[in-house]
Design an enzyme around this catalytic site. Structure first.
Site, PDB file in Angstrom:
ATOM      1  N   GLY A  36       5.586  -0.637   6.914  1.00  0.00           N
ATOM      2  CA  GLY A  36       5.969   0.452   7.811  1.00  0.00           C
ATOM      3  C   GLY A  36       6.616   1.582   7.014  1.00  0.00           C
ATOM      4  O   GLY A  36       6.528   1.628   5.790  1.00  0.00           O
ATOM      5  N   HIS A  85     -25.721  29.509  10.456  1.00  0.00           N
ATOM      6  CA  HIS A  85     -24.499  30.331  10.605  1.00  0.00           C
ATOM      7  C   HIS A  85     -23.569  30.179   9.414  1.00  0.00           C
ATOM      8  O   HIS A  85     -22.387  30.506   9.488  1.00  0.00           O
ATOM      9  CB  HIS A  85     -23.789  29.966  11.913  1.00  0.00           C
ATOM     10  CG  HIS A  85     -24.625  30.240  13.118  1.00  0.00           C
ATOM     11  ND1 HIS A  85     -24.887  31.520  13.577  1.00  0.00           N
ATOM     12  CD2 HIS A  85     -25.307  29.398  13.923  1.00  0.00           C
ATOM     13  CE1 HIS A  85     -25.682  31.443  14.630  1.00  0.00           C
ATOM     14  NE2 HIS A  85     -25.956  30.178  14.872  1.00  0.00           N
ATOM     15  N   LYS A  95      -7.592  -1.056   5.378  1.00  0.00           N
ATOM     16  CA  LYS A  95      -8.312  -1.473   6.577  1.00  0.00           C
ATOM     17  C   LYS A  95      -7.594  -1.023   7.828  1.00  0.00           C
ATOM     18  O   LYS A  95      -8.217  -0.561   8.765  1.00  0.00           O
ATOM     19  CB  LYS A  95      -8.479  -2.992   6.608  1.00  0.00           C
ATOM     20  CG  LYS A  95      -9.248  -3.505   7.828  1.00  0.00           C
ATOM     21  CD  LYS A  95     -10.626  -2.871   7.924  1.00  0.00           C
ATOM     22  CE  LYS A  95     -11.348  -3.226   9.194  1.00  0.00           C
ATOM     23  NZ  LYS A  95     -12.605  -2.436   9.343  1.00  0.00           N
ATOM     24  N   TRP A 145       0.901  -1.160   0.000  1.00  0.00           N
ATOM     25  CA  TRP A 145       0.000   0.000   0.000  1.00  0.00           C
ATOM     26  C   TRP A 145       0.929   1.195   0.000  1.00  0.00           C
ATOM     27  O   TRP A 145       1.616   1.472   0.975  1.00  0.00           O
ATOM     28  CB  TRP A 145      -0.879  -0.013   1.250  1.00  0.00           C
ATOM     29  CG  TRP A 145      -1.990   0.993   1.254  1.00  0.00           C
ATOM     30  CD1 TRP A 145      -3.114   1.000   0.479  1.00  0.00           C
ATOM     31  CD2 TRP A 145      -2.095   2.158   2.086  1.00  0.00           C
ATOM     32  NE1 TRP A 145      -3.903   2.084   0.766  1.00  0.00           N
ATOM     33  CE2 TRP A 145      -3.317   2.818   1.749  1.00  0.00           C
ATOM     34  CE3 TRP A 145      -1.308   2.720   3.072  1.00  0.00           C
ATOM     35  CZ2 TRP A 145      -3.741   3.990   2.368  1.00  0.00           C
ATOM     36  CZ3 TRP A 145      -1.735   3.891   3.700  1.00  0.00           C
ATOM     37  CH2 TRP A 145      -2.931   4.517   3.343  1.00  0.00           C
ATOM     38  N   GLU A 152     -16.976   7.253   2.386  1.00  0.00           N
ATOM     39  CA  GLU A 152     -15.852   6.337   2.122  1.00  0.00           C
ATOM     40  C   GLU A 152     -16.241   5.166   1.217  1.00  0.00           C
ATOM     41  O   GLU A 152     -15.392   4.613   0.535  1.00  0.00           O
ATOM     42  CB  GLU A 152     -15.212   5.841   3.407  1.00  0.00           C
ATOM     43  CG  GLU A 152     -16.057   4.946   4.270  1.00  0.00           C
ATOM     44  CD  GLU A 152     -15.266   4.428   5.487  1.00  0.00           C
ATOM     45  OE1 GLU A 152     -14.047   4.254   5.386  1.00  0.00           O
ATOM     46  OE2 GLU A 152     -15.888   4.195   6.523  1.00  0.00           O
TER      47      GLU A 152
HETATM   48  C1  AGP Z   1     -13.715   3.523   9.155  1.00  0.00           C
HETATM   49  O1  AGP Z   1     -14.773   3.049   8.338  1.00  0.00           O
HETATM   50  C2  AGP Z   1     -12.414   3.667   8.417  1.00  0.00           C
HETATM   51  N1  AGP Z   1     -12.067   2.499   7.743  1.00  0.00           N
HETATM   52  C3  AGP Z   1     -11.328   4.274   9.261  1.00  0.00           C
HETATM   53  O2  AGP Z   1     -11.768   5.580   9.573  1.00  0.00           O
HETATM   54  C4  AGP Z   1     -10.982   3.561  10.594  1.00  0.00           C
HETATM   55  O3  AGP Z   1     -12.045   3.686  11.501  1.00  0.00           O
HETATM   56  C5  AGP Z   1      -9.741   4.245  11.182  1.00  0.00           C
HETATM   57  O4  AGP Z   1      -8.678   4.072  10.282  1.00  0.00           O
HETATM   58  C6  AGP Z   1      -9.344   3.705  12.562  1.00  0.00           C
HETATM   59  O5  AGP Z   1      -9.007   2.352  12.465  1.00  0.00           O
HETATM   60  P1  AGP Z   1      -8.832   1.500  13.844  1.00  0.00           P
HETATM   61  O6  AGP Z   1     -10.173   1.491  14.504  1.00  0.00           O
HETATM   62  O7  AGP Z   1      -8.379   0.147  13.395  1.00  0.00           O
HETATM   63  O8  AGP Z   1      -7.798   2.206  14.667  1.00  0.00           O
END
Ligand code: AGP
Length: 605
Positions: free
Chosen positions: A102, A505, A600, A77, A489
């Site tokens: 990373g 406002h 994800k 990614w 999203e």
């Molecule tokens: C939520 O639909 C998104 N995929 C994204 O905002 C996600 O909630 C966010 O990246 C946090 O992920 P986590 O809960 O695994 O920390």
């Protein structure tokens, strides 16, 4: 996020690597690659930008794939360098190949040094600098020493899988900040970014901890920390392949929404006894929580929106003020937290880089930390002072749904517990709310889920919109944020979440004839105000869909919610918003489970 897989064993390693990479596709990626040992022990690398199939196509023209028993694989990614064949992993030399999840923060200087030593770089990635630095160290040291030297030199985060030419019987693995597990099979072993990659072969694994180096052979695993062997607990993943598969649903997201009633029961059940909240079985200082003068909640995305709901609940049920932070802001604003403060990190994956960094910052400032996490043994879970696991099971779809539902219901139960301890709630009210949460809420969510046709019709009314508003007051304003994110999203429709009272406002200037407005009206004492706001936008031509416990005559359509204590109506309302987004996405032909540009688990900042 990037995905790592490594295999060593009696089977064809290329087949096992491709199988693992396919199971990791859900993490979101833009290219893929493998490196494996050929018939004469030479290292062969095949990689391609785009979907996994592109790499598989290239493999067809490579000899030696059928006789290999050791190799590593990667789905990338992009963080440094656009998606391309050259930027795909693995990276390395004739002496070694390496895959990485990373960010190496000091890669530019390393790259300059190596260029001066005669190295030629073929990619724009930070990873290639690490691979070639390891090659440089390996020229004078053995593999383990070279890896140890590499880890001392690098700044940033990494999970590495490494194979060295001349050592076809082993894979090396090391991590800092990015997760990596070692899979334990029968005559075969694995490395992987997460358990999903190996569930089809084994459910036994151990977590690699910070700075540990693993040497993985087919007949044994050695894990070293600072050169000393460490023994690790072998765990058994509760999630079998079936659980992580779609189970007959068209999309993971729909499957996971349907799992919400059970997920609420599974998450709350162990924390209730005698009809009241009972967190005594948890590694949780409930007393400190109860006596806290304020709480901090830090998270990202949907998890942060769960924090917004929790803020309303702790305020209303326990009279404890809560400050909610976006983790990426918290970590760089020198936050005023310290000894005596409690910082709660909410995270489904438990690996979100910004949230992990926020946790570490809070701890360094002396605050007590509590993690609300879905993935057992994840970095945030292991590093927090205490952890409350949500028991939602694997959440594969990029759009978080059941995680949000169980996070908010668990935090609601915690708020009831605090409210009871602080004398804000009577025992009778606490008991009633506990029952509503553990029994009525799952039923109400289930009832909304069963009304798919109605939600599809509502989706049909918004699916061709360019812009859309979500408005609400109080807890509905917090809910509007999540409804807006869900829609954006996965359906790519732009939307704004707004405090309904704020429209006049400024933003009401954006309301033109036909603008859809989703009006959340679950707070009885605020419905009257919401009706005024509905009239305001209707006067400018808006198309209003209300989500409320009773019909809102002024709206063009109302999705009526099942009866539940109004303080908990956000749970069925959330399910409605999730399904509205889902059906809108499907009707627009979007990639529901893997929306463009998203991953994800965002394990890089
Ligand atoms: C939520 O639909 C998104 N995929 C994204 O905002 C996600 O909630 C966010 O990246 C946090 O992920 P986590 O809960 O695994 O920390």
């Amino acid at each position: 996020m990037c995905g790592i897989i490594g295999y060593i064993g009696k089977d064809n390693s290329v087949e096992r690597l491709v199988e693992g990479l396919r199971a990791l596709e859900y993490r979101g990626y833009d290219s893929a690659g493998v490196a494996f040992f050929g018939e004469s022990g030479e290292l062969i690398r095949v990689k391609a930008a785009g979907r996994l199939a592109n790499m598989e196509e290239k493999l067809k023209s490579v000899s030696g794939t059928s006789s290999s028993h050791c190799g590593i694989g990667h789905t990338r990614w992009a963080t440094h360098g656009a998606p391309s064949d050259a930027n795909s992993h693995p990276h390395g030399t004739a002496a070694l190949q390496l895959v990485h999840n990373g960010i190496i923060e000091n890669y530019a200087g390393i790259r300059e040094e190596l260029t001066a030593l005669g190295y030629v770089f073929e990619s724009d990635t930070d990873t290639e600098a690490a691979a070639k630095l390891l090659d440089w160290y390996r020229r004078t040291d053995d593999s383990l020493t070279a890896i140890a030297r590499l880890t001392k030199r690098l700044c940033g985060s990494y999970a590495f899988g490494i194979v060295f030419a001349g050592e076809p019987d082993r894979i090396y693995a090391v991590r800092k900040d990015s997760p990596l597990i070692i899979g334990v099979g029968d005559g075969e072993n694995f490395i992987a970014s997460d358990i999903t990659a190996i569930l089809s072969r084994t459910r036994r694994y151990c977590q690699l901890d910070e700075g540990e180096i693993a040497v993985v052979k087919s007949d044994g695993i050695t894990i070293l920390k600072d050169g000393v062997r460490v023994e690790k607990e072998i765990k058994t993943a509760l999630w079998d392949t079936e659980a992580a598969e779609r189970g007959g649903f068209p999309h993971f997201m729909l499957k996971e929404i349907h799992e919400e009633p059970d997920a609420i029961k599974k998450t709350l059940g162990p924390r209730i006894s005698g009809g009241l909240p009972d967190f005594s079985g948890e590694k949780l200082d409930a007393k400190a929580l109860t006596e806290a003068s304020r709480l901090h909640i830090v998270a990202c995305g949907t998890a942060m929106h769960a924090g917004l709901i929790a803020r309303e609940l702790f305020n209303r049920l326990a009279r404890i003020p809560v400050e909610v932070w976006t983790a990426s802001e918290f970590r760089y604003c020198d936050p005023l937290v310290g000894k005596g403060d409690i910082v709660t990190i909410i995270s489904q994956s438990g690996e979100t880089a910004d949230s992990l960094a926020a946790l570490r910052l809070a701890k360094s400032k002396g605050a007590k930390t509590l993690a609300v996490v879905n993935v057992v043994g994840s970095s945030i879970a292991r590093e927090a002072d205490s952890v409350l696991y949500t028991l939602a099971g694997p959440e594969i779809a990029v759009a978080s749904t059941k995680a949000y539902t169980v996070q908010t219901s668990l935090l609601a139960l915690l708020a009831v517990d605090c409210g009871l301890r602080r004398g804000i709630l009577s025992e009778a009210d606490a008991r009633a709310l506990t029952n509503e949460l553990s029994c009525r809420a799952p039923e109400a969510v289930g009832e909304v889920i069963s009304r798919a046709e109605e939600l599809k019709l509502l989706a049909g009314r918004i699916k061709d919109s360019e812009d859309l508003f979500f408005i609400g007051r109080g807890i509905d304003c917090a809910l509007a944020s999540e409804g807006s994110l869900k829609l954006k999203e996965i359906s790519y429709i732009h939307s704004e979440a707004y405090a309904a009272g704020e429209l006049k406002h400024g933003t009401i200037s954006l309301i033109v004839p036909g603008t859809p407005v989703i009006a959340l009206c679950t707070v009885p004492e605020l419905v009257g105000k919401m009706v005024s706001n509905i009239r305001e936008v209707k006067a400018r031509g808006a198309e209003v869909i209300a989500i409320a416990s009773d019909i809102i005559a002024e709206a063009d359509a109302t999705l009526t919610l099942p009866q539940i204590d109004p303080r908990l109506a956000f749970l069925p309302a959330a399910a409605a918003l999730q399904l509205l987004a889902y059906h809108t996405s499907v009707s627009r032909g979007c990639d529901v489970d893997k929306p463009r540009n998203l991953a994800k688990s965002v394990t890089v900042e």
